[in-house]
Design a protein around this motif. Structure first.
Motif, short mmCIF file in Angstrom:
data_model
loop_
_atom_site.label_atom_id
_atom_site.label_comp_id
_atom_site.label_asym_id
_atom_site.label_seq_id
_atom_site.Cartn_x
_atom_site.Cartn_y
_atom_site.Cartn_z
N HIS A 81 0.85 -1.19 0.00
CA HIS A 81 0.00 0.00 0.00
C HIS A 81 0.89 1.24 0.00
O HIS A 81 1.96 1.25 0.64
CB HIS A 81 -0.93 0.00 1.21
N TYR A 82 0.44 2.28 -0.70
CA TYR A 82 1.26 3.47 -0.85
C TYR A 82 1.11 4.37 0.39
O TYR A 82 0.01 4.72 0.81
CB TYR A 82 0.86 4.25 -2.09
N ASN A 83 2.27 4.71 0.95
CA ASN A 83 2.32 5.65 2.07
C ASN A 83 3.63 6.41 1.96
O ASN A 83 4.70 5.83 2.13
CB ASN A 83 2.24 4.90 3.41
N PRO A 84 3.58 7.70 1.65
CA PRO A 84 4.83 8.45 1.40
C PRO A 84 5.71 8.59 2.64
O PRO A 84 6.90 8.88 2.51
CB PRO A 84 4.34 9.81 0.92
N TYR A 85 5.17 8.41 3.83
CA TYR A 85 5.96 8.56 5.05
C TYR A 85 6.73 7.29 5.41
O TYR A 85 7.58 7.33 6.30
CB TYR A 85 5.06 8.96 6.22
N PHE A 86 6.43 6.19 4.74
CA PHE A 86 7.16 4.96 4.99
C PHE A 86 8.37 4.90 4.05
O PHE A 86 8.27 5.27 2.88
CB PHE A 86 6.26 3.75 4.75
N GLY A 134 10.63 4.12 1.24
CA GLY A 134 10.34 3.44 -0.01
C GLY A 134 8.94 3.70 -0.53
O GLY A 134 8.66 3.49 -1.71
N GLY A 135 8.03 4.17 0.33
CA GLY A 135 6.68 4.53 -0.10
C GLY A 135 5.70 3.36 -0.19
O GLY A 135 4.52 3.58 -0.45
N ALA A 136 6.15 2.13 0.01
CA ALA A 136 5.27 0.95 -0.08
C ALA A 136 5.33 0.19 1.23
O ALA A 136 6.41 -0.21 1.68
CB ALA A 136 5.68 0.05 -1.23
N ILE A 137 4.18 -0.02 1.86
CA ILE A 137 4.10 -0.67 3.16
C ILE A 137 3.10 -1.82 3.09
O ILE A 137 2.09 -1.75 2.39
CB ILE A 137 3.69 0.36 4.24
N ALA A 138 3.40 -2.90 3.82
CA ALA A 138 2.52 -4.08 3.79
C ALA A 138 1.28 -3.88 4.65
O ALA A 138 0.25 -4.52 4.39
CB ALA A 138 3.30 -5.30 4.28
N MET A 139 1.34 -3.02 5.64
CA MET A 139 0.19 -2.80 6.51
C MET A 139 -0.86 -1.96 5.80
O MET A 139 -0.57 -0.86 5.32
CB MET A 139 0.61 -2.10 7.80
N PRO A 140 -2.10 -2.43 5.70
CA PRO A 140 -3.14 -1.63 5.05
C PRO A 140 -3.59 -0.49 5.96
O PRO A 140 -3.19 -0.39 7.13
CB PRO A 140 -4.27 -2.65 4.82
N LYS A 141 -4.41 0.37 5.43
CA LYS A 141 -4.96 1.48 6.21
C LYS A 141 -5.88 0.91 7.28
O LYS A 141 -6.87 0.24 6.97
CB LYS A 141 -5.71 2.44 5.30
N MET A 142 -5.58 1.19 8.54
CA MET A 142 -6.32 0.60 9.65
C MET A 142 -7.26 1.60 10.33
O MET A 142 -8.24 1.18 10.95
CB MET A 142 -5.34 0.04 10.69
#
Length: 321
Positions: free
Chosen positions: A228-233, A235-243
């Protein structure tokens, strides 16, 4: 030899000496004149050399400045690649010198952790008794701990058994081990949240920005399946979805459970978990500052008392006796 003849001889000798001295001076001038252009040329060369040295010095300074700017830009780029997009600084109410935690927010944050985060993330350094007097009463905490089944033992027969939880027990682990956690999350390992606000760059702001920073990737950015795209992580890609979604939790005190409110509450809870002694430390520091201020006033009065006699004395010098 008569007097007139002596005077004539002396005059002629003086004339010869004057002629010889003028001849020697002209000869010296003739030798010196060819050296003047050489001296002028040498001065010009020295002046040109100093000008060239100054130009080289300014050029070296300019090159050093450009190199510094390029190095700073490289560091900033690598920092962004390592830590993700820089998050804004939020005015956390407990960050002041004499500020304390919002305990109502800690209680709501614990509720968010229990209902949203605890299914994947552990808090292995926090016990139920730590919540007593902070977010819950002792009776509430005992009832909460009793809802958990804890594997204990061995008993007298050498076997494991289960029992209701008690205040001294730690928060339960969502997985048995790291391999089970990675298998359940597609290879990603959910970190322990006990010290997460201390273990991450820009701690509280980073966690809040990460929880509330999910949105669609911009044009030209592709995210592979399962991420999932998250600019603060990084690389910008994180496995945790929006919770955190509006209304995901129903607060006990009736506070509207918006995304930002839940993010603020759970970050406050995590900040307390990472630094539960902060309020006591601030109070102790204030007490020490107060005591040392009294000691400083006493020392100033004592100094004035002892030195007033010496500073106010009058010395009279009797030069007669």
């Amino acid at each position: 030899m008569g007097l007139a003849q002596k005077i004539r001889t002396g005059t002629q000798g003086y004339g010869k000496l004057s002629f010889l001295s003028r001849l020697a001076r002209q000869t010296h001038d003739a030798k010196t004149l060819p050296a003047l252009p050489c001296q002028i040329m040498k001065q010009d060369r020295d002046r040109l050399g100093s000008t060239g040295n100054n130009s080289l010095r300014w050029l070296a300074l300019f090159g050093a400045g450009v190199s510094g700017l390029l190095g700073f830009a490289t560091i900033a780029y690598s920092d962004e690649a390592e830590h993700g997009l820089e998050v804004p600084n939020y005015p956390w109410p407990h960050e002041g010198i004499l500020s304390s935690y919002d305990h109502a927010s800690i209680r709501r944050g614990h509720q968010v952790y229990q209902q949203v985060c605890a299914s994947c993330h552990s808090m292995s350094l926090i016990s139920y008794r730590d919540l007593v007097g902070v977010a819950y009463t002792e009776e509430e905490t005992k009832a909460m701990a009793a809802e958990m089944e804890v594997v204990d033992g061995p008993n007298d027969e050498g076997e494991k058994f289960t029992r209701p939880g008690k205040l001294s027990d730690r928060f339960p682990q969502p997985y048995e081990n790291e391999q089970a956690a990675r298998f359940a999350n597609g290879g990603a390992y959910p970190p322990d949240l006990s010290l997460i606000t201390k273990a991450r760059h820009n701690g509280q702001n980073y966690v809040f920005g990460l929880l509330t920073g999910y949105h669609d990737p911009p044009a030209g950015v592709s995210i592979r399946e399962g991420l999932h795209y998250n600019p603060y992580f990084p690389g910008g890609a994180i496995a945790m979805p929006k919770m955190l979604n509006d209304g995901a939790v129903e607060y006990e005190d009736g506070t509207p459970a918006t995304e930002a409110q839940m993010g603020k509450d759970v970050v406050t809870f995590l900040a307390w978990a990472a630094e539960p002694e902060m309020e006591e430390r601030k109070l102790m520091g204030f007490k020490w500052i107060f005591v040392l201020s009294l000691a400083l006033l006493q020392a100033a009065y004592y100094r004035r008392l002892k030195w007033s006699v010496l500073k106010s004395r009058k010395l009279v010098l009797d030069v007669v006796n």
